[in-house]
Motif scaffolding. Structure first.
Motif, mmCIF file in Angstrom:
data_model
loop_
_atom_site.group_PDB
_atom_site.id
_atom_site.type_symbol
_atom_site.label_atom_id
_atom_site.label_comp_id
_atom_site.label_asym_id
_atom_site.label_seq_id
_atom_site.Cartn_x
_atom_site.Cartn_y
_atom_site.Cartn_z
ATOM 1 N N TYR A 21 -1.684 4.063 3.347
ATOM 2 C CA TYR A 21 -2.106 4.884 2.209
ATOM 3 C C TYR A 21 -2.199 4.070 0.925
ATOM 4 N N GLU A 22 -1.163 3.271 0.664
ATOM 5 C CA GLU A 22 -1.119 2.519 -0.585
ATOM 6 C C GLU A 22 -2.152 1.396 -0.622
ATOM 7 N N GLN A 48 -4.215 11.700 -3.200
ATOM 8 C CA GLN A 48 -3.164 12.548 -2.626
ATOM 9 C C GLN A 48 -3.775 13.830 -2.058
ATOM 10 N N GLU A 118 2.714 3.645 7.047
ATOM 11 C CA GLU A 118 3.096 3.957 5.674
ATOM 12 C C GLU A 118 4.484 4.581 5.537
ATOM 13 N N LYS A 121 6.976 2.957 3.173
ATOM 14 C CA LYS A 121 6.501 2.654 1.823
ATOM 15 C C LYS A 121 6.438 3.900 0.950
ATOM 16 N N ASN A 122 6.266 5.032 1.596
ATOM 17 C CA ASN A 122 6.035 6.272 0.871
ATOM 18 C C ASN A 122 6.945 7.350 1.452
ATOM 19 N N ASN A 123 7.851 7.878 0.642
ATOM 20 C CA ASN A 123 8.812 8.859 1.133
ATOM 21 C C ASN A 123 8.147 10.114 1.673
#
Length: 203
Positions: A21-22, A48, A118, A121-123
């Protein structure tokens, strides 16, 4: 416009499944779709928003998939009732269908890879991954097995541990054989042996 939205969702998912995603920008998504970056905002408020739409689309596709495969679902009492009539061979067939769905379906496979890439990296992504591929199925099976234990279908045991015993090897096989289509038969044979042995242990 609806077709454009669907294309954006699919191309974004494809990019997310490769770069995370990032690692993907709105411009990257626009280029993959073949439109200007500014045009994306005619369909989605943000990256998002696209990600949330992918999750929603996956949920819809999953419900459609389990309905077409005639996998018992819905209220737990109704699901338990249906599973009481499921033979070992029927369970094997259902498990194989679900396994192949997450292994080979283009959207479902990319969705799983996106979350795996991901999750650390992303909660938010990590939470979605755990709910969709870990806590969700394990807790469902814990409830299902618990009800079936109460009805004398399975031996007395901890339904949560039982759910772990059933689901963990399937999840492991899914990741082990992902990207190895030439070994599909081997994976399905192991899956069948797993279910047969599980049945022997708990009946």
């Amino acid at each position: 416009m609806e077709n454009t939205k669907e294309t954006i969702i699919y191309q974004a998912l494809t990019l997310f499944s490769k770069k995370g995603y990032e690692g993907v920008s709105m411009r990257d998504i626009a280029n993959a779709v073949g439109i200007k970056a500014s045009s994306l905002y005619n369909h989605f408020k943000s990256k998002q928003d696209i990600f949330d739409s992918i999750i929603n689309e996956m949920s819809i596709r999953y419900e459609e998939a389990i309905s077409s495969m005639e996998v018992p679902h819905g209220e737990i009492s109704e699901v338990v009732s249906k599973y009481l009539d499921v033979s070992e061979q029927m369970l094997i067939n259902l498990a194989k269908k679900m396994f192949l769905y997450f292994l080979k379906d283009d959207f479902a496979s990319k969705f799983r890879k996106m979350l795996i890439i991901e999750q650390f990296k992303n909660n938010l992504v990590g939470e979605v991954f755990r709910n969709f591929f870990m806590d969700g199925p394990i807790n469902f099976e814990k409830t299902l097995f618990g009800r079936m234990i109460e009805q004398g279908v399975f031996i007395q045991c901890d339904p949560y541990i039982m759910a772990l015993h059933f689901y963990s090897p399937i999840f492991l096989l899914l990741n082990k054989y992902d990207g190895a289509p030439e070994e599909e038969k081997e994976a399905l044979d192991i899956l069948e042996d797993h279910i047969i042995q599980f049945s022997k242990l708990y009946h």
